[in-house]
Design an enzyme around this catalytic site. Structure first.
Site, PDB file in Angstrom:
ATOM      1  N   ASN A   9       2.767 -10.249  -4.843  1.00  0.00           N
ATOM      2  CA  ASN A   9       1.701 -10.338  -4.100  1.00  0.00           C
ATOM      3  C   ASN A   9       0.827 -11.238  -5.309  1.00  0.00           C
ATOM      4  O   ASN A   9      -0.116 -10.248  -5.868  1.00  0.00           O
ATOM      5  CB  ASN A   9       1.817 -10.087  -2.945  1.00  0.00           C
ATOM      6  CG  ASN A   9       0.626 -10.356  -2.199  1.00  0.00           C
ATOM      7  OD1 ASN A   9      -0.264 -11.005  -2.603  1.00  0.00           O
ATOM      8  ND2 ASN A   9      -0.415  -9.159  -1.345  1.00  0.00           N
ATOM      9  N   LYS A  11      -1.642 -12.511  -4.367  1.00  0.00           N
ATOM     10  CA  LYS A  11      -3.590 -12.772  -4.353  1.00  0.00           C
ATOM     11  C   LYS A  11      -4.069 -14.035  -4.306  1.00  0.00           C
ATOM     12  O   LYS A  11      -3.517 -14.814  -4.975  1.00  0.00           O
ATOM     13  CB  LYS A  11      -3.612 -11.541  -4.933  1.00  0.00           C
ATOM     14  CG  LYS A  11      -2.994 -10.047  -4.153  1.00  0.00           C
ATOM     15  CD  LYS A  11      -3.586  -8.948  -3.953  1.00  0.00           C
ATOM     16  CE  LYS A  11      -2.641  -7.458  -3.773  1.00  0.00           C
ATOM     17  NZ  LYS A  11      -3.686  -6.440  -3.547  1.00  0.00           N
ATOM     18  N   HIS A  95      -1.557  -7.836   5.865  1.00  0.00           N
ATOM     19  CA  HIS A  95      -1.711  -7.449   4.710  1.00  0.00           C
ATOM     20  C   HIS A  95      -3.132  -6.866   4.976  1.00  0.00           C
ATOM     21  O   HIS A  95      -3.864  -6.996   5.332  1.00  0.00           O
ATOM     22  CB  HIS A  95      -1.922  -7.887   3.198  1.00  0.00           C
ATOM     23  CG  HIS A  95      -1.900  -7.532   1.982  1.00  0.00           C
ATOM     24  ND1 HIS A  95      -2.930  -6.857   1.808  1.00  0.00           N
ATOM     25  CD2 HIS A  95      -0.873  -7.247   1.115  1.00  0.00           C
ATOM     26  CE1 HIS A  95      -2.460  -5.732   0.761  1.00  0.00           C
ATOM     27  NE2 HIS A  95      -2.160  -6.490   0.031  1.00  0.00           N
ATOM     28  N   GLU A  97      -5.627  -6.139   3.168  1.00  0.00           N
ATOM     29  CA  GLU A  97      -7.105  -7.141   2.973  1.00  0.00           C
ATOM     30  C   GLU A  97      -7.233  -8.107   4.092  1.00  0.00           C
ATOM     31  O   GLU A  97      -8.609  -8.798   3.853  1.00  0.00           O
ATOM     32  CB  GLU A  97      -6.704  -8.041   1.221  1.00  0.00           C
ATOM     33  CG  GLU A  97      -6.315  -6.523   0.001  1.00  0.00           C
ATOM     34  CD  GLU A  97      -6.071  -7.180  -0.789  1.00  0.00           C
ATOM     35  OE1 GLU A  97      -5.242  -8.079  -0.941  1.00  0.00           O
ATOM     36  OE2 GLU A  97      -5.605  -5.983  -1.711  1.00  0.00           O
ATOM     37  N   GLU A 167       2.058   0.349   2.721  1.00  0.00           N
ATOM     38  CA  GLU A 167       1.091   0.238   1.688  1.00  0.00           C
ATOM     39  C   GLU A 167      -0.024   0.805   1.837  1.00  0.00           C
ATOM     40  O   GLU A 167      -1.252   1.229   2.873  1.00  0.00           O
ATOM     41  CB  GLU A 167       0.817  -1.662   1.495  1.00  0.00           C
ATOM     42  CG  GLU A 167       1.897  -1.786   1.043  1.00  0.00           C
ATOM     43  CD  GLU A 167       0.989  -3.669   0.173  1.00  0.00           C
ATOM     44  OE1 GLU A 167       1.641  -3.779  -0.861  1.00  0.00           O
ATOM     45  OE2 GLU A 167       0.581  -4.296   1.236  1.00  0.00           O
ATOM     46  N   GLY A 173      -4.468  -1.376  -5.447  1.00  0.00           N
ATOM     47  CA  GLY A 173      -5.321  -1.248  -7.074  1.00  0.00           C
ATOM     48  C   GLY A 173      -6.031  -0.251  -7.261  1.00  0.00           C
ATOM     49  O   GLY A 173      -7.010  -0.155  -7.875  1.00  0.00           O
ATOM     50  N   SER A 213       0.098  -0.340  -6.311  1.00  0.00           N
ATOM     51  CA  SER A 213       0.090   0.726  -7.811  1.00  0.00           C
ATOM     52  C   SER A 213       1.365   0.770  -8.409  1.00  0.00           C
ATOM     53  O   SER A 213       1.123   1.396  -8.995  1.00  0.00           O
ATOM     54  CB  SER A 213      -0.946   1.320  -8.266  1.00  0.00           C
ATOM     55  OG  SER A 213      -2.130   1.574  -7.862  1.00  0.00           O
TER      56      SER A 213
HETATM   57  P1  13P Z   1      -1.244  -3.618  -6.847  1.00  0.00           P
HETATM   58  O1  13P Z   1       0.718  -3.483  -7.023  1.00  0.00           O
HETATM   59  O2  13P Z   1      -2.347  -3.936  -7.283  1.00  0.00           O
HETATM   60  O3  13P Z   1      -1.953  -1.929  -5.875  1.00  0.00           O
HETATM   61  O4  13P Z   1      -1.356  -4.411  -5.048  1.00  0.00           O
HETATM   62  C1  13P Z   1      -0.631  -3.797  -3.885  1.00  0.00           C
HETATM   63  C2  13P Z   1      -0.691  -4.842  -2.226  1.00  0.00           C
HETATM   64  O5  13P Z   1      -1.893  -5.419  -2.764  1.00  0.00           O
HETATM   65  C3  13P Z   1       0.950  -5.799  -2.672  1.00  0.00           C
HETATM   66  O6  13P Z   1       0.706  -6.259  -1.993  1.00  0.00           O
END
Ligand code: 13P
Length: 253
Positions: A9, A11, A95, A97, A167, A173, A213
């Site tokens: 992803n 982002k 997601h 976010e 997740e 992150g 992560s």
């Molecule tokens: P990270 O791997 O940066 O923690 O992000 C995970 C994520 O949100 C994947 O959709």
């Protein structure tokens, strides 16, 4: 037997040129993909077409979001038909976010899942608890609710097109991933929910991923867990060496 799925992803990152470079580097690094691992990259909408033309057919394309209506007067939104036309086969839906920043609700996630399945796109449904919910012992309750609401009205024949990604929000992150054994417990609970709401057959077909992560150092410990069928990778997925390293390790297992 479920094969492993590794999803990058990207982002809201990268220029057009950077996404072109990253695609070429991933392509070069993954010339020997085996059936053991399926790889999907999810660039920003604006880079989908370019990435599509540079990707080999062995690597799939996904989008990070989609709208739940067919083409029409929905300014600023993107339809399933449009992303299918750009070569997408997967879509990340719900997601955390987007749930947080765009106030996406479980009902919206459900609408998106239904639209994707109707159009032949494979939704990757993201679920997970906040740090506060974890500390209050509410992980199972939260994840159960999110999974059940996301799948409301989804029929048995269609649900096998779905992937679920657990997740935990506190792990995203943060360079503080979940313990693989803890992720296994939640993911096996998700498999139980699928079995209860559908049947054992569906629960054994549907892939459930871990995200939060993930990196080349911890990938093996996640995919060695019985119910963890792959990973949804964020930060590290825009670093070609690390993403390729993750995929190669999964193929070795
Ligand atoms: P990270 O791997 O940066 O923690 O992000 C995970 C994520 O949100 C994947 O959709």
């Amino acid at each position: 037997m479920r094969n492993k799925l590794i999803v990058g992803n990207w982002k809201m990152n990268l220029t057009l040129e950077e996404s072109r470079r990253l695609t070429l580097d991933i392509r070069q690094g993954l010339t020997n993909l085996s059936e053991k691992a399926e790889v999907v990259v999810c660039p920003s909408f604006v880079h989908l077409a370019n990435v599509h033309y540079q990707l080999p057919s062995s690597i799939k394309l996904g989008s990070q979001n989609v709208f739940w209506k067919g083409n029409g007067a929905y300014t600023g939104e993107i339809s399933c038909d449009q992303i299918l036309d750009l070569g997408c086969s997967y879509v990340i839906v719900g997601h955390s976010e987007r749930r947080k920043n765009l106030k996406e609700t479980d009902a919206m996630v459900n609408d998106k899942v239904l639209e994707c399945l109707q159009k032949g796109l494979k939704p990757i449904i993201c679920v997970g608890e906040t740090k506060d919910e974890k500390e209050k012992g509410m992980t199972e309750e939260k994840v159960t609710q999110q999974v059940e609401l996301a799948l409301e009205g989804v029929k048995s024949k269609d649900v096998i097109g779905v992937t679920i990604a657990y997740e935990p929000i506190w792990a995203i992150g943060s360079s503080n991933s979940a313990e693989p054994s803890d992720a296994q417990i939640v993911i096996s609970r998700i498999r139980d929910i699928l079995e209860n709401n559908y049947s054992e057959k569906e629960s054994e077909i549907i892939r459930i991923l871990y995200g939060g992560s993930v990196n080349p150092q911890n990938i093996a410990s996640f995919v060695l867990e019985k119910d963890i069928d792959g990973v949804l990778v964020g930060g590290v997925s825009v670093k070609a060496n690390e993403f390729v390293g993750i995929v190669k390790q999964v193929m070795k297992i």
